[in-house]
Design a protein around this motif. Structure first.
Motif, PDB file in Angstrom:
ATOM      1  N   ASP A 247       0.827  -1.206   0.000  1.00 15.95           N
ATOM      2  CA  ASP A 247       0.000   0.000   0.000  1.00 15.95           C
ATOM      3  C   ASP A 247       0.862   1.258   0.000  1.00 15.95           C
ATOM      4  O   ASP A 247       1.886   1.330   0.690  1.00 15.95           O
ATOM      5  CB  ASP A 247      -0.906   0.032   1.230  1.00 15.95           C
ATOM      6  N   HIS A 248       0.418   2.268  -0.735  1.00 15.53           N
ATOM      7  CA  HIS A 248       0.959   3.627  -0.671  1.00 15.53           C
ATOM      8  C   HIS A 248       2.470   3.693  -0.924  1.00 15.53           C
ATOM      9  O   HIS A 248       3.158   4.528  -0.351  1.00 15.53           O
ATOM     10  CB  HIS A 248       0.639   4.259   0.688  1.00 15.53           C
ATOM     11  N   ILE A 249       2.966   2.807  -1.753  1.00 13.32           N
ATOM     12  CA  ILE A 249       4.395   2.702  -2.086  1.00 13.32           C
ATOM     13  C   ILE A 249       5.280   2.779  -0.829  1.00 13.32           C
ATOM     14  O   ILE A 249       6.417   3.257  -0.872  1.00 13.32           O
ATOM     15  CB  ILE A 249       4.844   3.691  -3.182  1.00 13.32           C
TER      16      ILE A 249
ATOM     17  N   ASN B 123       5.405 -12.322  -6.393  1.00 11.59           N
ATOM     18  CA  ASN B 123       4.049 -12.363  -5.833  1.00 11.59           C
ATOM     19  C   ASN B 123       3.671 -11.069  -5.134  1.00 11.59           C
ATOM     20  O   ASN B 123       2.618 -10.986  -4.497  1.00 11.59           O
ATOM     21  CB  ASN B 123       3.908 -13.524  -4.849  1.00 11.59           C
ATOM     22  N   VAL B 124       4.504 -10.027  -5.254  1.00 11.40           N
ATOM     23  CA  VAL B 124       4.229  -8.735  -4.617  1.00 11.40           C
ATOM     24  C   VAL B 124       3.907  -7.689  -5.680  1.00 11.40           C
ATOM     25  O   VAL B 124       4.679  -7.493  -6.623  1.00 11.40           O
ATOM     26  CB  VAL B 124       5.420  -8.256  -3.762  1.00 11.40           C
ATOM     27  N   CYS B 125       2.766  -7.008  -5.516  1.00 15.66           N
ATOM     28  CA  CYS B 125       2.377  -5.886  -6.366  1.00 15.66           C
ATOM     29  C   CYS B 125       2.476  -4.596  -5.557  1.00 15.66           C
ATOM     30  O   CYS B 125       2.849  -4.618  -4.384  1.00 15.66           O
ATOM     31  CB  CYS B 125       0.950  -6.080  -6.870  1.00 15.66           C
ATOM     32  N   CYS B 126       2.136  -3.478  -6.167  1.00 12.87           N
ATOM     33  CA  CYS B 126       2.285  -2.184  -5.490  1.00 12.87           C
ATOM     34  C   CYS B 126       1.147  -1.248  -5.880  1.00 12.87           C
ATOM     35  O   CYS B 126       0.782  -1.165  -7.061  1.00 12.87           O
ATOM     36  CB  CYS B 126       3.621  -1.558  -5.868  1.00 12.87           C
ATOM     37  N   LYS B 127       0.603  -0.547  -4.896  1.00 10.52           N
ATOM     38  CA  LYS B 127      -0.410   0.472  -5.151  1.00 10.52           C
ATOM     39  C   LYS B 127       0.230   1.857  -5.206  1.00 10.52           C
ATOM     40  O   LYS B 127       0.912   2.270  -4.262  1.00 10.52           O
ATOM     41  CB  LYS B 127      -1.480   0.468  -4.051  1.00 10.52           C
ATOM     42  N   VAL B 128       0.008   2.539  -6.313  1.00 12.96           N
ATOM     43  CA  VAL B 128       0.374   3.949  -6.427  1.00 12.96           C
ATOM     44  C   VAL B 128      -0.782   4.718  -5.797  1.00 12.96           C
ATOM     45  O   VAL B 128      -1.773   5.032  -6.443  1.00 12.96           O
ATOM     46  CB  VAL B 128       0.596   4.339  -7.901  1.00 12.96           C
ATOM     47  N   SER B 129      -0.655   4.944  -4.508  1.00 12.12           N
ATOM     48  CA  SER B 129      -1.738   5.534  -3.723  1.00 12.12           C
ATOM     49  C   SER B 129      -1.129   6.252  -2.524  1.00 12.12           C
ATOM     50  O   SER B 129       0.018   6.014  -2.157  1.00 12.12           O
ATOM     51  CB  SER B 129      -2.687   4.434  -3.234  1.00 12.12           C
ATOM     52  N   GLY B 130      -1.913   7.143  -1.911  1.00  9.48           N
ATOM     53  CA  GLY B 130      -1.499   7.745  -0.661  1.00  9.48           C
ATOM     54  C   GLY B 130      -0.333   8.699  -0.733  1.00  9.48           C
ATOM     55  O   GLY B 130       0.165   9.149   0.301  1.00  9.48           O
ATOM     56  N   MET B 131       0.127   9.047  -1.914  1.00  6.45           N
ATOM     57  CA  MET B 131       1.355   9.840  -2.007  1.00  6.45           C
ATOM     58  C   MET B 131       1.178  11.286  -1.553  1.00  6.45           C
ATOM     59  O   MET B 131       2.084  11.867  -0.959  1.00  6.45           O
ATOM     60  CB  MET B 131       1.885   9.805  -3.438  1.00  6.45           C
ATOM     61  N   VAL B 132       0.023  11.869  -1.827  1.00  2.00           N
ATOM     62  CA  VAL B 132      -0.150  13.291  -1.490  1.00  2.00           C
ATOM     63  C   VAL B 132      -0.063  13.534   0.011  1.00  2.00           C
ATOM     64  O   VAL B 132       0.359  14.604   0.450  1.00  2.00           O
ATOM     65  CB  VAL B 132      -1.476  13.863  -2.036  1.00  2.00           C
ATOM     66  N   THR B 133      -0.427  12.552   0.804  1.00  2.00           N
ATOM     67  CA  THR B 133      -0.374  12.735   2.254  1.00  2.00           C
ATOM     68  C   THR B 133       1.043  12.640   2.799  1.00  2.00           C
ATOM     69  O   THR B 133       1.286  12.986   3.961  1.00  2.00           O
ATOM     70  CB  THR B 133      -1.278  11.715   2.967  1.00  2.00           C
TER      71      THR B 133
END
Length: 275
Positions: A161-163, A188-198
């Protein structure tokens, strides 16, 4: 289909939700599907994945109820005690809920070594039996531990989550970037490009602030293992929905239409088995 792979709902409780500090007053209120749906429509997003924000069984049930009542909520990432001696039976019972896709524990607040507890590793491994996923929520200093954890569970589908919340406001890239590269070596690991602005300067961030971090993540994971997420409503402390989404849209403008579609929907649909 365009998917927001990471957002939250809650009925605000000042005691339970004490992590929402006074400087985050803009999100000290209820956020429910009827609040999110207009923003999804305005920004061309077809559906979302609701992720737990509270560590309780009631939270999972709350999100499942909302998902059942709202078609655009395509999946739920809930919470469960992964060290419960009765975990297998509890997961078996949860497996009857079609929109329940996986689980998450807020590891960022835990002491070092939490992920490597034998009981926790065993519990996460039990998710395989029911095809549930696991979301990894950590800070940068926990990336090495996350690698050691995920390496022991090669059959579990993980998403970061959230890089891993790099220190964007400070402009620090290392050692986060090196540790991201190592974690991405695990297929088996992916990544969400999320939460960066915070993680940026809430009042003065610019799109260029995120480029070194996006470059690192895309080089490490590639467009087959990255998915977009808004982290709404938490993102509202630093950005409205449209401006936040524009960070991903603008970065992806240099990629092919097929690659953009993977990141903005196909990867999340595949990872979480969304309908």
């Amino acid at each position: 289909m365009t998917i927001d792979a990471h957002q939250h709902f809650w009925i605000f409780d000042p005691v339970r939700d004490s992590w929402i500090t006074p400087e985050m007053a803009v999100i000290q209120r209820n956020f429910l599907p009827e609040d999110l749906e207009p923003f999804l429509r305005q920004n061309g997003v077809d559906g979302c994945v609701a992720v737990q924000a509270d560590q309780s069984d009631a939270e999972t049930e709350f999100l499942l109820h909302l998902a059942e009542a709202n078609d655009f909520v395509k999946g739920v990432v809930g919470w469960i005690d992964l060290c419960d001696s009765n975990l297998y039976n509890r997961l078996e019972a949860y497996s009857s809920f079609e929109k329940l896709k996986g689980f998450r524990h807020v590891v960022q607040t835990e002491a070092d070594g939490f992920l490597l507890q034998p009981d926790f590793i065993k519990g996460v491994g039990t998710l395989i039996a029911f095809d549930f996923t696991y979301d990894i929520l950590i800070y940068p200093h926990q990336l090495k531990e996350a690698y050691d954890f995920a390496k022991q569970l090669p059959k579990v589908r993980f998403v970061l989550d959230h890089i891993a919340k790099p220190y964007i406001k400070k402009g620090e890239v290392e050692p986060w970037a090196t540790d991201i590269g190592r974690l991405a070596e695990l297929p088996n690991v992916c990544c969400k490009v999320s939460g960066m602005v915070t993680e940026a300067d809430w009042k003065q961030w610019e799109g260029a602030d995120f480029r070194p971090y996006l470059d690192t993540v895309f080089e490490a994971f590639g467009t087959d293992r990255i998915m977009f997420g808004s982290d709404w409503p938490v993102c509202l402390v630093a950005s409205d929905y449209g401006r936040m989404k524009s960070i991903a849209d603008e970065y992806l403008s240099a990629f092919s239409p097929e690659e953009r579609q993977k990141v903005m929907g196909d990867n999340a649909t595949r990872f979480y088995n969304l309908d």
